[in-house]
Structure formats: C-alpha cells, structure tokens
Design a protein around this motif. Structure first.
Motif, PDB file in Angstrom:
ATOM      1  N   GLY A 208       0.803  -1.219   0.000  1.00 33.37           N
ATOM      2  CA  GLY A 208       0.000   0.000   0.000  1.00 33.37           C
ATOM      3  C   GLY A 208       0.833   1.264   0.000  1.00 33.37           C
ATOM      4  O   GLY A 208       2.040   1.244   0.234  1.00 33.37           O
ATOM      5  N   HIS A 209       0.149   2.382  -0.253  1.00 30.38           N
ATOM      6  CA  HIS A 209       0.761   3.711  -0.212  1.00 30.38           C
ATOM      7  C   HIS A 209       1.017   4.077   1.244  1.00 30.38           C
ATOM      8  O   HIS A 209       0.269   3.677   2.135  1.00 30.38           O
ATOM      9  CB  HIS A 209      -0.222   4.703  -0.843  1.00 30.38           C
ATOM     10  CG  HIS A 209       0.329   6.071  -1.102  1.00 30.38           C
ATOM     11  ND1 HIS A 209       0.327   7.054  -0.139  1.00 30.38           N
ATOM     12  CD2 HIS A 209       0.885   6.612  -2.214  1.00 30.38           C
ATOM     13  CE1 HIS A 209       0.856   8.161  -0.671  1.00 30.38           C
ATOM     14  NE2 HIS A 209       1.203   7.911  -1.931  1.00 30.38           N
ATOM     15  N   SER A 210       2.068   4.836   1.485  1.00 32.96           N
ATOM     16  CA  SER A 210       2.379   5.297   2.837  1.00 32.96           C
ATOM     17  C   SER A 210       1.241   6.104   3.444  1.00 32.96           C
ATOM     18  O   SER A 210       0.394   6.655   2.743  1.00 32.96           O
ATOM     19  CB  SER A 210       3.619   6.186   2.806  1.00 32.96           C
ATOM     20  OG  SER A 210       4.786   5.414   2.808  1.00 32.96           O
ATOM     21  N   GLY A 243       6.635  16.440  -4.662  1.00 33.23           N
ATOM     22  CA  GLY A 243       5.301  15.873  -4.492  1.00 33.23           C
ATOM     23  C   GLY A 243       4.688  15.444  -5.805  1.00 33.23           C
ATOM     24  O   GLY A 243       5.317  15.555  -6.874  1.00 33.23           O
ATOM     25  N   HIS A 244       3.469  14.920  -5.713  1.00 31.70           N
ATOM     26  CA  HIS A 244       2.694  14.552  -6.893  1.00 31.70           C
ATOM     27  C   HIS A 244       1.228  14.457  -6.484  1.00 31.70           C
ATOM     28  O   HIS A 244       0.895  14.581  -5.307  1.00 31.70           O
ATOM     29  CB  HIS A 244       3.222  13.246  -7.524  1.00 31.70           C
ATOM     30  CG  HIS A 244       3.178  12.036  -6.637  1.00 31.70           C
ATOM     31  ND1 HIS A 244       3.755  10.827  -6.984  1.00 31.70           N
ATOM     32  CD2 HIS A 244       2.619  11.826  -5.406  1.00 31.70           C
ATOM     33  CE1 HIS A 244       3.552   9.944  -6.003  1.00 31.70           C
ATOM     34  NE2 HIS A 244       2.872  10.529  -5.044  1.00 31.70           N
ATOM     35  N   THR A 245       0.363  14.241  -7.476  1.00 29.83           N
ATOM     36  CA  THR A 245      -1.077  14.197  -7.198  1.00 29.83           C
ATOM     37  C   THR A 245      -1.641  12.841  -7.596  1.00 29.83           C
ATOM     38  O   THR A 245      -1.415  12.375  -8.712  1.00 29.83           O
ATOM     39  CB  THR A 245      -1.804  15.298  -8.011  1.00 29.83           C
ATOM     40  OG1 THR A 245      -1.264  16.569  -7.647  1.00 29.83           O
ATOM     41  CG2 THR A 245      -3.301  15.289  -7.726  1.00 29.83           C
ATOM     42  N   HIS A 246      -2.285  12.191  -6.674  1.00 23.67           N
ATOM     43  CA  HIS A 246      -3.109  11.011  -6.988  1.00 23.67           C
ATOM     44  C   HIS A 246      -3.989  10.755  -5.780  1.00 23.67           C
ATOM     45  O   HIS A 246      -3.899  11.465  -4.784  1.00 23.67           O
ATOM     46  CB  HIS A 246      -2.235   9.792  -7.362  1.00 23.67           C
ATOM     47  CG  HIS A 246      -1.341   9.313  -6.264  1.00 23.67           C
ATOM     48  ND1 HIS A 246      -1.810   8.544  -5.224  1.00 23.67           N
ATOM     49  CD2 HIS A 246      -0.013   9.500  -6.030  1.00 23.67           C
ATOM     50  CE1 HIS A 246      -0.785   8.275  -4.410  1.00 23.67           C
ATOM     51  NE2 HIS A 246       0.303   8.854  -4.869  1.00 23.67           N
ATOM     52  N   GLU A 247      -4.845   9.766  -5.878  1.00 23.16           N
ATOM     53  CA  GLU A 247      -5.794   9.516  -4.791  1.00 23.16           C
ATOM     54  C   GLU A 247      -5.083   8.921  -3.576  1.00 23.16           C
ATOM     55  O   GLU A 247      -4.335   7.951  -3.686  1.00 23.16           O
ATOM     56  CB  GLU A 247      -6.892   8.564  -5.278  1.00 23.16           C
ATOM     57  CG  GLU A 247      -8.056   8.487  -4.320  1.00 23.16           C
ATOM     58  CD  GLU A 247      -9.162   7.594  -4.867  1.00 23.16           C
ATOM     59  OE1 GLU A 247     -10.135   8.138  -5.406  1.00 23.16           O
ATOM     60  OE2 GLU A 247      -9.045   6.360  -4.761  1.00 23.16           O
ATOM     61  N   TYR A 258      -2.832  16.786  -4.132  1.00 22.90           N
ATOM     62  CA  TYR A 258      -1.374  16.936  -4.158  1.00 22.90           C
ATOM     63  C   TYR A 258      -0.815  16.540  -2.797  1.00 22.90           C
ATOM     64  O   TYR A 258      -1.430  16.815  -1.753  1.00 22.90           O
ATOM     65  CB  TYR A 258      -1.009  18.403  -4.468  1.00 22.90           C
ATOM     66  CG  TYR A 258       0.484  18.591  -4.637  1.00 22.90           C
ATOM     67  CD1 TYR A 258       1.108  18.309  -5.843  1.00 22.90           C
ATOM     68  CD2 TYR A 258       1.265  19.029  -3.570  1.00 22.90           C
ATOM     69  CE1 TYR A 258       2.477  18.457  -5.991  1.00 22.90           C
ATOM     70  CE2 TYR A 258       2.639  19.186  -3.712  1.00 22.90           C
ATOM     71  CZ  TYR A 258       3.240  18.894  -4.924  1.00 22.90           C
ATOM     72  OH  TYR A 258       4.596  19.023  -5.063  1.00 22.90           O
ATOM     73  N   HIS A 259       0.336  15.907  -2.765  1.00 21.94           N
ATOM     74  CA  HIS A 259       0.987  15.577  -1.491  1.00 21.94           C
ATOM     75  C   HIS A 259       2.484  15.386  -1.722  1.00 21.94           C
ATOM     76  O   HIS A 259       2.928  15.071  -2.819  1.00 21.94           O
ATOM     77  CB  HIS A 259       0.383  14.326  -0.850  1.00 21.94           C
ATOM     78  CG  HIS A 259       0.418  13.106  -1.724  1.00 21.94           C
ATOM     79  ND1 HIS A 259      -0.496  12.873  -2.727  1.00 21.94           N
ATOM     80  CD2 HIS A 259       1.272  12.049  -1.754  1.00 21.94           C
ATOM     81  CE1 HIS A 259      -0.210  11.734  -3.323  1.00 21.94           C
ATOM     82  NE2 HIS A 259       0.869  11.214  -2.771  1.00 21.94           N
ATOM     83  N   TYR A 260       3.226  15.587  -0.662  1.00 23.05           N
ATOM     84  CA  TYR A 260       4.680  15.397  -0.687  1.00 23.05           C
ATOM     85  C   TYR A 260       4.997  13.982  -0.214  1.00 23.05           C
ATOM     86  O   TYR A 260       4.202  13.329   0.465  1.00 23.05           O
ATOM     87  CB  TYR A 260       5.369  16.391   0.252  1.00 23.05           C
ATOM     88  CG  TYR A 260       5.062  17.835  -0.033  1.00 23.05           C
ATOM     89  CD1 TYR A 260       5.667  18.498  -1.100  1.00 23.05           C
ATOM     90  CD2 TYR A 260       4.173  18.551   0.774  1.00 23.05           C
ATOM     91  CE1 TYR A 260       5.392  19.831  -1.353  1.00 23.05           C
ATOM     92  CE2 TYR A 260       3.894  19.888   0.523  1.00 23.05           C
ATOM     93  CZ  TYR A 260       4.497  20.521  -0.544  1.00 23.05           C
ATOM     94  OH  TYR A 260       4.223  21.840  -0.800  1.00 23.05           O
ATOM     95  N   HIS A 261       6.204  13.529  -0.567  1.00 20.30           N
ATOM     96  CA  HIS A 261       6.702  12.246  -0.062  1.00 20.30           C
ATOM     97  C   HIS A 261       8.078  12.435   0.556  1.00 20.30           C
ATOM     98  O   HIS A 261       8.886  13.232   0.066  1.00 20.30           O
ATOM     99  CB  HIS A 261       6.850  11.218  -1.192  1.00 20.30           C
ATOM    100  CG  HIS A 261       5.602  10.441  -1.461  1.00 20.30           C
ATOM    101  ND1 HIS A 261       5.207   9.388  -0.668  1.00 20.30           N
ATOM    102  CD2 HIS A 261       4.647  10.587  -2.425  1.00 20.30           C
ATOM    103  CE1 HIS A 261       4.064   8.896  -1.150  1.00 20.30           C
ATOM    104  NE2 HIS A 261       3.703   9.601  -2.205  1.00 20.30           N
ATOM    105  N   LEU A 262       8.349  11.662   1.591  1.00 20.01           N
ATOM    106  CA  LEU A 262       9.716  11.507   2.068  1.00 20.01           C
ATOM    107  C   LEU A 262      10.431  10.601   1.079  1.00 20.01           C
ATOM    108  O   LEU A 262       9.808   9.717   0.492  1.00 20.01           O
ATOM    109  CB  LEU A 262       9.742  10.851   3.451  1.00 20.01           C
ATOM    110  CG  LEU A 262       9.029  11.578   4.588  1.00 20.01           C
ATOM    111  CD1 LEU A 262       9.093  10.732   5.863  1.00 20.01           C
ATOM    112  CD2 LEU A 262       9.661  12.942   4.829  1.00 20.01           C
TER     113      LEU A 262
HETATM  114 ZN   LIG Z   1       1.851   9.495  -3.414  1.00 15.54          ZN
END
Ligand SMILES: [Zn+2]
Ligand SMILES: [Zn+2]
Length: 311
Positions: A208-210, A243-247, A258-262
C-alpha cells in the motif's frame, strides 16, 4: 568488441552492488527556483563558518555517503509530548509543545559519545509551543521557497526542517542525529531533516501507499517513503517540490490531492511549497540562547567550524 561490452556491464553491476547503501551527497544542490532534486531555499547565502558538525566523517566519500556508517547520538530520554490536531471550520489546527512522542538521544552530546568526535551539538531539547492553522484542503499556487527552520510538522509531535544545515549543506549527511534521526537546534527545538524510523507508517498494509506522517506549512500532507503499489518513491517520481497528485487517504476519505513524499535521497522532505505556506507558527520565546559550552571558544577564523548550531 562484444566481450569488452560484456566485461564493462559486469563491472557496472558490481559497482552498483558495492554502493547499495551509498546515497548521493546533496551539498551544493540549493536553487533559486523550483528544481528537481534541489532545495529551492529562501536563504541562498550561507556563512562559511556556520555552526554544525565540525568534522567530516568517514561515511562521506566523494559525492556520496553511507548513512549506516554514521554514529548515532546515544540515549533514551523521554518527553511529556503534547499534540492535538483538530478540524475547525476550514482549518486543520495543530497545537503542540514540539516535544517528541518518542524517546530521543541525550543532548547536549556528551564527550563520551562517539558522535562527539564529529558533532558537539550543545543544545538542550526544550518545549516549543506552536499553534498552526493550515487549510484542510489546500490549493496549489506558484511554487515558493522553503525557509530555514520549520517547513512542516510531524505526527510524532515535532518539527520537520528542510534538508539544509546552517551552512547550506546536506544536513542528514553531515550532522549527527539520534536513532530517530532528530536533534535540537539552538532554541532547543527538536526536528528531523529526513525520514525518521520513529514515524508511524503502516503503508496501508503490504503493497500500500504510505500514511500521512505530517503536514507541510502549506497544509499539504507529507507522506512516507512508499507510493502507489507500495513502491519506494524516488525523486524521479516527484515534481520539483517533491510531491505529486493522486488519490490518497485524506482525513478518513479518499481524495485525489497533491501531497509530498519523504525519500531516502536528498532533498528528503520537500523541495519547495506547492501551496501558500502559513507564516512560521508563533513560538513562545524560550530562555536566552546558550552560547558555547564552558571551555569552548570561537576558533580563530580559518579554524574548525564552531560546534553549536543554528539549524
Ligand atoms: Zn503518493
Ligand atoms: Zn538540524
């Protein structure tokens, strides 16, 4: 000719395996506009004798470093952390004393700690009351620079800083942190410059996604190291702001946002703000700053870097 190519390929593969734990050093990757793999920093001039780690460690070689070879600040100090996050109207309101919910190393770093050979962080972790009002669903804006100091707040109750130390260098490569990848700056504010193993991230079960691990000062979420399908995120998957945008899961529901990632690689947290950041949260003034520890003097110019830090 074919044989030569085959030999070259094998050599590359071996070199790749040998450097599996090496990360590229981010030193010098500071920009004045959004740029992938860089920190678009509001501060672009840095003092040559800035506080910070005073000696380069053997874990840095050339333009890469091995985080596994860095010493860790010892200790297991616990703190009366206080953190509440509530949705009030269109705002997400974070109230915290900035003390972490997990144990930390012992700061100031003691002379018996192997970390002291490289970094003599003399700062004591201190409560830093903050109140932050962030938009619950932020809008994207013209990307803007990230300040020195706090750029976001983690769900462990403590601050997230950008990738730079006070000298504008790659902080996680040079500075010595505790086992949670945190340390205090000169006001005593405990903070991370990169992913902390003490952040809770179930990444939605295997594959899964973080989870969201904190919020940037523009209100967008900062998620852990894994993207869609549980794949480890690298800079190439992200834009210049990291960052990037997805559900994703957002306040209990699913939303394309939109969200950032470590990431394990520099700039680790965020490269610029994709939304409009709130001003740095109001902090209560702490006791006067500590000067150099007893017996420690400013070195003559050209000497080693003074070991008390700003960032
Ligand atoms: Zn993401
Ligand atoms: Zn720092």
């Amino acid at each position: 000719m074919k044989t030569l190519i085959a030999v070259a390929t094998v050599l590359v593969a071996v070199a790749g395996a040998a450097s599996a734990h090496q990360l590229p050093l981010g030193d010098g990757k500071v920009s004045t506009s959004p740029r992938k793999g860089y920190v678009f920093s509001c501060q672009t001039r840095f003092p040559a004798n800035a506080p910070g780690a005073h000696a380069a460690g053997p874990w840095i070689s050339g333009d890469s470093y091995d985080p596994a070879r860095k010493p860790t600040v010892d200790g297991a100090a616990s703190w009366p952390a206080s953190l509440t996050i509530s949705l009030e109207g269109g705002n997400r309101v974070i109230r915290a004393n900035s003390l972490p919910r997990h144990a930390t190393g012992n700061f100031p770093i003691t002379s018996s700690d192997d970390a002291y050979n490289y970094d003599r962080n003399p700062n004591r972790i201190r409560e830093q009351p903050v109140v932050m009002r962030l938009p619950v669903v932020p809008s994207t804006a013209t990307p803007s620079c990230v300040p020195m100091g706090m750029i976001g707040f983690a769900l462990t109750g403590t601050a997230i800083f950008n990738a730079l130390d006070a000298g504008g260098r790659d902080a996680p490569a040079h500075e010595i942190q505790d086992r949670c990848n945190g340390h205090p700056e000169r006001n005593g504010q405990y903070h991370y410059h990169d992913a902390s193993p003490c952040l809770t991230d179930s990444h939605g079960q295997p594959g899964g996604h973080s989870d969201v691990i904190g919020y940037a000062l523009d209100g967008f979420g900062i998620f852990g190291l894994r993207g869609e399908g549980g794949k480890t995120v690298v800079n190439a998957d992200l834009d210049a702001c990291h960052g990037h945008t997805h559900e994703v899961v957002w306040d209990g529901g699913k939303r394309a946002i939109y969200h950032y990632h470590l990431t394990a690689e520099y700039p680790y947290t965020i490269g610029c703000f994709m939304g409009k950041p709130v001003a740095q949260p109001v902090r209560q003034a702490g006791p006067p700053e500590r000067g150099p520890p007893p017996g420690m003097r400013l070195p003559p110019s050209g000497g080693p870097r003074p070991p008390w830090r700003q960032n």
